[in-house]
Design a protein around this motif. Sequence first.
Motif, short mmCIF file in Angstrom:
data_model
loop_
_atom_site.label_atom_id
_atom_site.label_comp_id
_atom_site.label_asym_id
_atom_site.label_seq_id
_atom_site.Cartn_x
_atom_site.Cartn_y
_atom_site.Cartn_z
N ALA A 14 4.21 -4.33 2.22
CA ALA A 14 5.18 -4.34 3.63
C ALA A 14 4.47 -3.34 4.34
CB ALA A 14 6.80 -3.92 3.15
N GLU A 15 4.23 -3.77 5.77
CA GLU A 15 3.74 -2.91 6.71
C GLU A 15 4.19 -1.39 6.70
OE1 GLU A 15 0.88 -3.47 8.38
OE2 GLU A 15 0.72 -5.28 7.07
N ASP A 16 5.46 -1.22 6.18
CA ASP A 16 6.36 0.03 6.52
C ASP A 16 6.31 0.89 5.23
OD1 ASP A 16 8.03 -1.57 5.40
OD2 ASP A 16 9.74 -0.60 6.34
N VAL A 17 5.67 0.30 4.23
CA VAL A 17 5.27 1.13 2.87
C VAL A 17 3.86 1.25 2.65
CG1 VAL A 17 6.02 1.00 0.56
CG2 VAL A 17 7.56 -0.15 1.87
N PHE A 18 3.68 2.58 2.58
CA PHE A 18 1.90 2.67 2.29
C PHE A 18 1.18 2.04 3.26
CE2 PHE A 18 3.89 3.05 -1.87
CZ PHE A 18 3.72 4.51 -2.10
N ASP A 19 1.72 2.05 4.55
CA ASP A 19 0.70 1.25 5.74
C ASP A 19 0.40 -0.17 5.09
OD1 ASP A 19 1.12 3.48 7.37
OD2 ASP A 19 -0.54 4.37 6.13
#
Length: 92
Positions: A14-19
């Motif tokens: 996911a883009e919002d988790v660990f980039d």
Amino acid sequence: EQEREAIWVHWDRAEDVFDGQDLKGLPVGCYGDEAFENEILGDLVCARESGIPLYHAIYRLAAVNADGVARVRVFFRLLQRLEAQDGCPKIL
């Protein structure tokens, strides 16, 4: 100590988790979240010894990006004991 060598074999990026990094192949403790790591390691032992599949939906407040901002994350996981070709128990 065997549990500390466990790796993620599947990770939904996911883009919002660990980039957006894919953690597949990394150790389960790569979060840097000691409480979460200890919970996972305890469940690995339970799934290995009991053979009973464990399914969890976990809500955690953690900083998961370089900006250090804490966000609520939801982790879903299923731990299931399998037998490897060498006869040793493996956890999926």
